[in-house]
Design a protein around this motif. Structure first.
Motif, short mmCIF file in Angstrom:
data_model
loop_
_atom_site.label_atom_id
_atom_site.label_comp_id
_atom_site.label_asym_id
_atom_site.label_seq_id
_atom_site.Cartn_x
_atom_site.Cartn_y
_atom_site.Cartn_z
N VAL A 166 60.70 -49.59 53.69
CA VAL A 166 60.62 -48.43 54.52
C VAL A 166 60.05 -47.18 53.75
CG1 VAL A 166 61.63 -46.77 56.21
CG2 VAL A 166 62.07 -48.98 56.13
N GLY A 167 60.45 -46.82 52.54
CA GLY A 167 60.05 -45.87 51.88
C GLY A 167 58.75 -46.00 51.34
N CYS A 168 58.41 -47.30 50.83
CA CYS A 168 57.12 -47.62 50.56
C CYS A 168 56.20 -47.08 51.72
CB CYS A 168 56.80 -49.05 50.10
SG CYS A 168 57.64 -49.24 48.37
N PHE A 169 56.54 -47.48 52.87
CA PHE A 169 55.43 -47.61 53.87
C PHE A 169 55.32 -46.22 54.33
CE2 PHE A 169 55.46 -47.04 58.55
CZ PHE A 169 54.26 -47.72 58.82
N ARG A 170 56.32 -45.62 54.21
CA ARG A 170 56.05 -43.84 54.63
C ARG A 170 55.00 -43.34 53.70
NH1 ARG A 170 62.16 -42.05 56.42
NH2 ARG A 170 62.08 -43.32 58.52
N ILE A 171 55.49 -43.57 52.43
CA ILE A 171 54.59 -42.77 51.16
C ILE A 171 53.25 -43.29 51.30
CG2 ILE A 171 54.43 -42.49 48.98
CD1 ILE A 171 57.39 -42.42 48.57
N CYS A 172 53.23 -44.64 51.26
CA CYS A 172 51.73 -45.32 51.39
C CYS A 172 51.04 -44.89 52.63
CB CYS A 172 51.87 -46.74 51.33
SG CYS A 172 52.69 -47.33 49.50
N LYS A 173 51.69 -44.54 53.73
CA LYS A 173 50.75 -44.11 54.80
C LYS A 173 50.21 -42.89 54.45
CE LYS A 173 49.98 -45.53 59.09
NZ LYS A 173 49.49 -46.91 59.51
N GLU A 174 50.95 -42.07 53.70
CA GLU A 174 50.43 -40.60 53.61
C GLU A 174 49.20 -40.71 52.63
OE1 GLU A 174 53.54 -38.42 52.33
OE2 GLU A 174 54.92 -38.57 54.02
N VAL A 175 49.28 -41.55 51.81
CA VAL A 175 48.33 -41.70 50.98
C VAL A 175 47.09 -42.35 51.30
CG1 VAL A 175 47.80 -42.21 48.41
CG2 VAL A 175 50.02 -41.35 48.79
N ASN A 176 47.23 -43.68 51.81
CA ASN A 176 46.49 -44.42 52.26
C ASN A 176 46.76 -45.31 53.64
OD1 ASN A 176 44.53 -46.35 52.68
ND2 ASN A 176 43.66 -46.66 50.35
N PRO A 177 46.41 -44.99 54.53
CA PRO A 177 46.69 -45.38 55.88
C PRO A 177 46.81 -46.97 55.87
CG PRO A 177 45.55 -43.53 56.34
CD PRO A 177 45.43 -43.88 54.95
N THR A 178 45.81 -47.64 55.05
CA THR A 178 45.49 -49.21 55.08
C THR A 178 46.53 -49.57 54.38
OG1 THR A 178 43.13 -48.72 55.38
CG2 THR A 178 43.85 -50.78 54.34
N ALA A 179 46.99 -49.00 53.24
CA ALA A 179 47.92 -49.46 52.50
C ALA A 179 49.38 -49.62 53.14
CB ALA A 179 48.23 -48.45 51.12
N GLY A 180 49.55 -48.50 54.12
CA GLY A 180 50.76 -48.47 54.78
C GLY A 180 50.75 -49.59 55.79
N ASP A 181 49.76 -50.15 56.40
CA ASP A 181 49.68 -50.80 57.52
C ASP A 181 49.89 -52.30 56.82
OD1 ASP A 181 49.00 -49.14 59.50
OD2 ASP A 181 46.81 -49.24 59.15
N ILE A 182 49.18 -52.60 55.52
CA ILE A 182 49.56 -53.84 54.97
C ILE A 182 50.94 -54.02 54.72
CG2 ILE A 182 49.28 -55.00 52.67
CD1 ILE A 182 46.52 -53.69 52.91
N ILE A 183 51.84 -53.01 54.37
CA ILE A 183 53.40 -53.34 54.37
C ILE A 183 54.07 -53.50 55.64
CG2 ILE A 183 55.60 -51.95 53.54
CD1 ILE A 183 53.83 -50.28 51.71
N ALA A 184 53.66 -53.17 56.81
CA ALA A 184 54.14 -53.68 58.04
C ALA A 184 54.54 -55.15 58.24
CB ALA A 184 53.47 -53.08 59.24
N PRO A 185 53.73 -55.99 57.95
CA PRO A 185 54.27 -57.61 58.05
C PRO A 185 55.26 -57.77 57.07
CG PRO A 185 51.68 -57.57 57.99
CD PRO A 185 52.30 -56.05 57.78
#
Length: 203
Positions: A166-185
């Motif tokens: 969850v922490g990775c998702f939030r931070i990555c979403k701020e830096v690179n939205p695509t990176a955050g979307d990849i973490i969702a699955p």
């Protein structure tokens, strides 16, 4: 005699024209600009190719490390506890857990590379710590639950992994939205594993 003079005149005229053309090519700003533009385009193309090669190399390293560690953990971990226990029909087979774990490692490695490529780990140092934490926790989950059958400990590890993700998702979403979307699955898979783990406790 007249023919020889004509030949000499023709030769002199051609020589003067050649010298004039050379002199003009050196001084003509349009020709100089075109030459510089061609060199600049060539240099830019070479720089882009070099950057692409470095990017592919770093991508391969970033993805292969978590994949290799996950594959090694799967290979070394005994699955006796999970195989022998009587499970509900909706439980995933062992091969599905292994394949999905590898896919999750690949996606997380790709997400980490996308963040690294834009300098995200320098901007958000916590992102790297969380990524390494979830990687380590996901690796130890296999021997704890599938091998030893320590479901309570496995559940704690699974919940900690979910929190790190969850922490990775939030931070990555701020830096690179695509990176955050990849973490969702990966979040969805970890949540499902937590449910499986909780069910194993009461079997």
């Amino acid at each position: 005699m007249a023919s020889r003079n004509n030949n000499l005149d023709t030769t002199n005229t051609a020589s003067m024209a050649s010298q004039t053309l050379k002199h003009r090519s050196r001084d003509d700003p349009n020709i100089i600009t075109t030459t510089r533009n061609n060199k600049s385009t060539k240099n830019r193309r070479e720089n882009n190719m070099a950057m692409a090669k470095r990017g592919l190399r770093s991508l391969a390293i970033t993805v292969s490390i978590p994949l290799s560690l996950t594959l090694l953990t799967i290979y070394l971990t005994s699955t006796h506890s999970y195989v022998m226990v009587s499970k509900p029909s909706w439980f995933p087979p062992l091969w599905a857990i292994h394949i999905t774990s590898l896919a999750s490692s690949f996606l997380l490695g790709l997400s980490a590379w996308l963040v690294w490529a834009v300098g995200g780990f320098h901007q958000k140092p916590t992102a790297l710590s969380l990524y390494l934490a979830q990687l380590g926790l996901s690796l130890v989950w296999h021997p704890i639950v599938l091998g030893s059958g320590a479901s309570w400990v496995g559940l704690a590890v699974c919940l900690a992994t979910f929190g790190a993700l969850v922490g990775c998702f939030r931070i990555c979403k701020e830096v690179n939205p695509t990176a955050g979307d990849i973490i969702a699955p990966c979040l969805a898979w970890t949540a499902f594993l937590a449910i499986v783990n909780l069910t194993l406790i009461f079997l």
